[in-house]
Design an enzyme around this catalytic site. Structure first.
Site, PDB file in Angstrom:
ATOM      1  N   ARG A 239     120.104 136.312  38.389  1.00  0.00           N
ATOM      2  CA  ARG A 239     121.324 135.649  37.929  1.00  0.00           C
ATOM      3  C   ARG A 239     121.403 135.875  36.423  1.00  0.00           C
ATOM      4  NH1 ARG A 239     122.707 135.552  42.474  1.00  0.00           N
ATOM      5  NH2 ARG A 239     123.187 133.756  43.802  1.00  0.00           N
ATOM      6  N   GLU A 268     130.606 135.448  35.134  1.00  0.00           N
ATOM      7  CA  GLU A 268     131.180 136.575  35.890  1.00  0.00           C
ATOM      8  C   GLU A 268     132.610 136.224  36.271  1.00  0.00           C
ATOM      9  OE1 GLU A 268     128.491 137.330  39.155  1.00  0.00           O
ATOM     10  OE2 GLU A 268     126.837 137.792  37.809  1.00  0.00           O
ATOM     11  N   HIS A 287     127.871 142.690  40.161  1.00  0.00           N
ATOM     12  CA  HIS A 287     127.193 141.821  41.145  1.00  0.00           C
ATOM     13  C   HIS A 287     127.321 142.387  42.567  1.00  0.00           C
ATOM     14  CE1 HIS A 287     125.743 137.417  41.752  1.00  0.00           C
ATOM     15  NE2 HIS A 287     125.256 138.196  42.699  1.00  0.00           N
TER      16      HIS A 287
HETATM   17  P1  NAP Z   1     112.530 134.193  46.882  1.00  0.00           P
HETATM   18  O1  NAP Z   1     111.945 134.904  48.061  1.00  0.00           O
HETATM   19  O2  NAP Z   1     112.552 132.712  46.862  1.00  0.00           O
HETATM   20  O3  NAP Z   1     111.792 134.760  45.572  1.00  0.00           O
HETATM   21  C1  NAP Z   1     111.838 134.155  44.349  1.00  0.00           C
HETATM   22  C2  NAP Z   1     110.467 134.238  43.721  1.00  0.00           C
HETATM   23  O4  NAP Z   1     110.538 133.736  42.394  1.00  0.00           O
HETATM   24  C3  NAP Z   1     109.395 133.437  44.442  1.00  0.00           C
HETATM   25  O5  NAP Z   1     108.394 134.294  44.884  1.00  0.00           O
HETATM   26  C4  NAP Z   1     108.873 132.450  43.415  1.00  0.00           C
HETATM   27  O6  NAP Z   1     107.452 132.411  43.483  1.00  0.00           O
HETATM   28  C5  NAP Z   1     109.330 133.058  42.103  1.00  0.00           C
HETATM   29  N1  NAP Z   1     109.629 132.027  41.100  1.00  0.00           N
HETATM   30  C6  NAP Z   1     110.344 130.888  41.253  1.00  0.00           C
HETATM   31  N2  NAP Z   1     110.391 130.225  40.094  1.00  0.00           N
HETATM   32  C7  NAP Z   1     109.702 130.959  39.195  1.00  0.00           C
HETATM   33  C8  NAP Z   1     109.389 130.780  37.829  1.00  0.00           C
HETATM   34  N3  NAP Z   1     109.786 129.701  37.147  1.00  0.00           N
HETATM   35  N4  NAP Z   1     108.658 131.741  37.219  1.00  0.00           N
HETATM   36  C9  NAP Z   1     108.227 132.822  37.889  1.00  0.00           C
HETATM   37  N5  NAP Z   1     108.484 133.047  39.196  1.00  0.00           N
HETATM   38  C10 NAP Z   1     109.215 132.107  39.840  1.00  0.00           C
HETATM   39  O7  NAP Z   1     114.038 134.643  46.683  1.00  0.00           O
HETATM   40  P2  NAP Z   1     114.722 136.069  46.979  1.00  0.00           P
HETATM   41  O8  NAP Z   1     115.273 136.082  48.344  1.00  0.00           O
HETATM   42  O9  NAP Z   1     113.782 137.145  46.574  1.00  0.00           O
HETATM   43  O10 NAP Z   1     115.955 135.988  45.954  1.00  0.00           O
HETATM   44  C11 NAP Z   1     115.726 135.796  44.571  1.00  0.00           C
HETATM   45  C12 NAP Z   1     117.008 135.592  43.808  1.00  0.00           C
HETATM   46  O11 NAP Z   1     117.710 136.811  43.710  1.00  0.00           O
HETATM   47  C13 NAP Z   1     118.023 134.646  44.454  1.00  0.00           C
HETATM   48  O12 NAP Z   1     117.742 133.287  44.159  1.00  0.00           O
HETATM   49  C14 NAP Z   1     119.341 135.088  43.863  1.00  0.00           C
HETATM   50  O13 NAP Z   1     119.666 134.359  42.713  1.00  0.00           O
HETATM   51  C15 NAP Z   1     119.083 136.543  43.484  1.00  0.00           C
HETATM   52  N6  NAP Z   1     119.871 137.488  44.308  1.00  0.00           N
HETATM   53  C16 NAP Z   1     120.772 138.293  43.701  1.00  0.00           C
HETATM   54  C17 NAP Z   1     121.493 139.221  44.449  1.00  0.00           C
HETATM   55  C18 NAP Z   1     122.477 140.129  43.805  1.00  0.00           C
HETATM   56  O14 NAP Z   1     123.474 140.469  44.424  1.00  0.00           O
HETATM   57  N7  NAP Z   1     122.236 140.565  42.578  1.00  0.00           N
HETATM   58  C19 NAP Z   1     121.295 139.307  45.835  1.00  0.00           C
HETATM   59  C20 NAP Z   1     120.386 138.459  46.408  1.00  0.00           C
HETATM   60  C21 NAP Z   1     119.663 137.556  45.634  1.00  0.00           C
HETATM   61  P3  NAP Z   1     106.638 131.067  43.154  1.00  0.00           P
HETATM   62  O15 NAP Z   1     107.301 129.975  43.942  1.00  0.00           O
HETATM   63  O16 NAP Z   1     105.246 131.378  43.608  1.00  0.00           O
HETATM   64  O17 NAP Z   1     106.751 130.893  41.673  1.00  0.00           O
HETATM   65  C1  GLV Z   2     123.753 136.954  45.820  1.00  0.00           C
HETATM   66  O1  GLV Z   2     123.803 136.968  44.642  1.00  0.00           O
HETATM   67  C2  GLV Z   2     122.902 136.091  46.584  1.00  0.00           C
HETATM   68  O2  GLV Z   2     122.280 135.187  46.013  1.00  0.00           O
HETATM   69  O3  GLV Z   2     122.841 136.290  47.810  1.00  0.00           O
END
Ligand code: NAP
Ligand code: GLV
Length: 326
Positions: A239, A268, A287
């Site tokens: 984000r 955005e 995005h």
């Molecule tokens: P996820 O599986 O929950 O992964 C997030 C990771 O971040 C976890 O492994 C967590 O590990 C770590 N984390 C949380 N807080 C932290 C902190 N303060 N410092 C360091 N690490 C931290 O989520 P995901 O499915 O991979 O998605 C992640 C994010 O990507 C979403 O929340 C969303 O905002 C973004 N996203 C963007 C797009 C796009 O279109 N650009 C698409 C999809 C997702 P720990 O709990 O062990 O710290």
């Molecule tokens: C997109 O940004 C998502 O969080 O799925």
């Protein structure tokens, strides 16, 4: 039996609409492109029990107050920083998201940004478009190598792990930073755990995939960019608000870091007047992390599955705050 009233804040793919129509009375904001205006949203949800929302909808106590019968909000995204989950829980409203189905597509996009920023792909395209491509010369548009570099992922969960896995094929040294080490991830990818400052100092390519919350807001500022190598490539697919954009602009403009690839922004959409667009070493995309036909369709149907299951008392695939219904 009364069919539950459902409101979708955008026109959705047909597959999801079919599912929602089969299990409730559906109304929706009839635009695929434009978000529902706030006043229209508040006026449309007085009787609804299920709300299908997008990341462009701010779901807060005002929305909850306008929807006294609301029982479930299904966000068509894995991130849910647009929703005040604590307020939902306090009101007994379940929140769901769409994890897993977008993981690989988003990791692909992170890699598109890594390669484009490191190898100056957009600059090359612009040079040809401008008619400025002259004879081949040895140091024209030289970039930094990706193969064999050190990749550091901050927030190595589902998407971050998928980014790291791809790094194996590029012969990279892999590291990650989460709040705590993850031994399963290390066994799966060979990545090494680093504290944040060490990861930033050691990595050639840094990819951010943390969720946005109070702890991660502005996580990358002037101090963090100062720790990075002068040839570092910084990629954000998480984000925009996890980064202080003014500090990133300064780090890129001054040459403190090499380049950035950005899919997400603090506010955005950004326009052509945004400072990032004046910098040749920044690649920006609007995005589109999860934007493949198959993945966006699956996100919509998964959001619909969550909504329908919750409204009909069936097991809900992806609850964020199951305690809301205890
Ligand atoms: P996820 O599986 O929950 O992964 C997030 C990771 O971040 C976890 O492994 C967590 O590990 C770590 N984390 C949380 N807080 C932290 C902190 N303060 N410092 C360091 N690490 C931290 O989520 P995901 O499915 O991979 O998605 C992640 C994010 O990507 C979403 O929340 C969303 O905002 C973004 N996203 C963007 C797009 C796009 O279109 N650009 C698409 C999809 C997702 P720990 O709990 O062990 O710290
Ligand atoms: C997109 O940004 C998502 O969080 O799925």
């Amino acid at each position: 039996m009364m069919r539950p009233l459902i409101y979708a804040t955008r026109r959705l793919p047909d597959e999801a609409v079919t599912m929602l129509l089969a299990s409730g009375e559906l109304s929706s904001w009839d635009s695929a492109e434009q978000p529902v205006p706030r006043e229209q949203l508040l006026a449309s949800i007085g009787s609804v029990e299920g709300l299908l929302s997008l990341i462009t909808d701010r779901i807060d106590s005002e929305v909850l107050a306008a929807a006294p019968r609301l029982r479930v909000i299904a966000n068509m995204a894995v991130g849910y920083d647009n929703i005040d989950v604590a307020a939902c829980t306090a009101r007994g409203v379940l929140v769901t998201n769409t994890p897993n189905v977008l993981t690989e597509t988003t990791a692909d996009l992170a890699w598109a940004l890594i390669l484009a920023a490191a190898r100056r792909i957009v600059e090359g395209q612009k040079l040809i478009e401008s008619g400025g491509w002259g004879p081949w010369h040895p140091m024209q548009l030289v970039g930094v190598d990706v193969f064999g570099a050190t990749l550091g992922v901050v927030g190595a969960g589902r998407i971050g792990t998928a980014v790291l896995r791809r790094g194996v094929g590029f012969g990279m040294r892999l590291s990650y930073h989460n709040r705590r080490p993850n031994l399963e991830l290390e066994a799966k990818t060979g990545a090494a755990y680093r504290d944040l400052d060490t990861l930033l100092a050691e990595s050639d390519i840094i990819v951010v995939t943390v969720p946005l919350n109070a702890e991660t807001r502005s996580m990358f500022g002037a101090r963090e960019f100062a720790l990075m190598k002068p040839r570092a490539v910084f990629v954000n697919v998480a984000r925009g608000a996890v980064v202080r954009e003014d500090a990133l602009v300064e780090a890129l403009r001054s040459g403190q870091i090499w380049a950035a690839g950005l899919d997400v922004f603090e506010r955005e959409p950004i326009g052509p007047d945004h400072p990032f667009l004046s910098l040749p070493n920044v690649v920006t995309v609007p995005h589109i992390g999860s934007a493949s036909i198959a993945t966006r369709t699956r996100m919509a149907t998964l959001a619909a599955e969550n909504l329908v299951a919750a409204l009909h008392g069936q097991p809900v695939p992806n609850p964020i705050n199951p305690e809301a219904w205890v």
